[in-house]
Design an enzyme around this catalytic site. Structure first.
Site, short mmCIF file in Angstrom:
data_model
loop_
_atom_site.label_atom_id
_atom_site.label_comp_id
_atom_site.label_asym_id
_atom_site.label_seq_id
_atom_site.Cartn_x
_atom_site.Cartn_y
_atom_site.Cartn_z
N CYS A 63 -8.69 5.39 -2.99
CA CYS A 63 -8.39 6.26 -4.13
C CYS A 63 -9.57 6.43 -5.07
CB CYS A 63 -7.17 5.75 -4.87
SG CYS A 63 -7.36 4.10 -5.57
N HIS A 69 -3.72 2.25 -9.35
CA HIS A 69 -3.97 3.47 -8.59
C HIS A 69 -4.64 4.48 -9.50
CE1 HIS A 69 -3.56 6.62 -5.72
NE2 HIS A 69 -2.57 7.24 -6.31
N SER A 95 -3.95 8.09 -1.14
CA SER A 95 -2.99 7.01 -1.27
C SER A 95 -2.31 6.79 0.07
CB SER A 95 -1.94 7.34 -2.34
OG SER A 95 -0.91 6.37 -2.36
#
Length: 379
Positions: free
Chosen positions: A161, A196, A213
């Protein structure tokens, strides 16, 4: 303890990352470190296995290569049997080179361009090896990170990510009216903390994201959301689908379009805590942040139009960089008392403006005249 395990625990160049078996991509996280007597850094493990980062560049050196396979054997169900099978195979398929979506026809809609960038990232695939192939230092200037993005395109290897953020900024540079800004998430699942990050996109009154992801719902969001608040609340719902509780959401300022800029990416300007704020409070904070991004988009359109329009005779290496003068909010402009979140945005804007922008009067004079600006040579 085996020799390889000791090497993993004492390796000075390792970056720790908390791994998980259930869902979305997480960023590099240093768990605990201390200096040993010989000056090396001892790294301890927390709630999972170590996650390595390739700091040797390309081609990958032998130490990093062997360390990667050792880590794969540790996390794979078939352990070293799988590793031996792959490494001893003589007919492995050649890794295909993915052509990046760089050249677009002028008639191609921006939404279609964004989707092609996301599809390019999908074709690179998500990195499940346990070793991040590219070292992303968030404190590097834009110019250095863009060099890293070129290397990602050249090597055409799987990414995670954080790498997708840098690649997404590179592939969307020069898209007129498009603003790119980082969005970070901190969530908790089964007592473990996961992180994230995605790249927020704003264009023509619509909001979306691109990124990478393990879950489709946690990376790509098309440009269909009418407000930044709608986009963030949709992410919160997506996290709830996988039984994650979102603890924090962070939004940074838009990244500049100049690939040679010495500015830095602002990773955090607004921080939201869903557990402590209700939706009304978060919506109000998000609207102030969205106003800043829309202002940057409008002024960037003026600057980019002036830069690429031949009659303006603007130079890309001019000291008058096309960075918008950021509006500084004062308490008199607010019909209500300024909150801590609004104050943090205002202070961040002051710093950002003082380091990267020219004032509005100079910008107006520069656009209205055809006089050449002072030049600055970059070596």
């Amino acid at each position: 303890m085996s020799t390889k395990s000791k090497e993993r625990m004492s390796h000075s160049d390792s970056t720790v990352k908390k791994d998980k078996d259930d869902d979305e991509c997480i960023r590099v996280k240093t768990v605990k470190s201390s200096k040993s007597r010989n000056g090396e850094e001892d790294v301890q493990e927390e709630n999972g296995v170590l996650f390595w980062v390739n700091k040797s560049g390309f081609p990958i050196d032998n130490k990093t290569w062997e360390r990667m396979w050792d880590h794969v054997a540790k996390i794979h169900p078939d352990s070293f049997d799988m590793v031996r099978k792959v490494r001893n195979s003589g007919d492995l398929p050649q890794i295909p080179f993915q052509a990046p979506p760089i050249n677009f026809q002028s008639s191609t809609p921006v939404s279609e361009r964004i989707e092609k960038v996301q599809n390019y990232m999908r074709n690179l695939q998500y990195n499940h090896t346990g070793t991040q192939f590219y070292e992303v230092r968030k404190n590097r200037p834009i110019s250095g990170l863009m060099d890293l993005a070129r290397e990602m395109i050249k090597e055409s290897l799987p990414i995670k990510c954080l790498e997708a953020i840098i690649l997404g900024i590179f592939l969307t540079n020069g898209m007129l009216g498009v603003e790119r800004f980082p969005i970070s998430f901190k969530s908790v699942f089964n007592g473990n903390v996961h992180r994230h990050v995605v790249l927020g996109i704003y264009y023509s009154g619509r909001w979306g994201t691109i990124g990478m992801s393990r879950r489709e719902e946690l990376m790509y969001k098309p440009l269909v959301f009418k407000s930044l608040a709608d986009l963030m609340f949709d992410y919160e719902k997506s996290y709830n689908l996988f039984y994650h509780e979102v603890k924090k959401m962070k939004i940074g300022l838009p990244a500049p379009h100049d690939p040679h800029s010495y500015e830095f990416i602002n990773w955090k300007t607004l921080t939201l805590t869903p557990g402590k704020q209700n939706k009304k409070e978060m919506t109000k904070d998000l609207e102030h942040m969205a106003k800043e991004i829309r202002l940057k988009a409008r002024l960037n359109v003026i600057c980019q139009t002036e830069m690429f329009f031949p009659s303006m005779k603007a130079k890309s290496y001019s000291t008058h960089q096309c960075q918008s003068p950021r509006k500084t909010y004062s308490t008199a402009e607010f019909p209500y008392h300024e909150s801590n979140t609004q104050r943090s945005i205002r202070e961040a804007n002051k710093v950002y403006r003082s380091q990267t922008s020219i004032n509005a009067e100079s910008l107006k004079k520069f656009i209205s005249t055809n006089e050449s600006a002072d030049y600055q040579l970059r070596i």
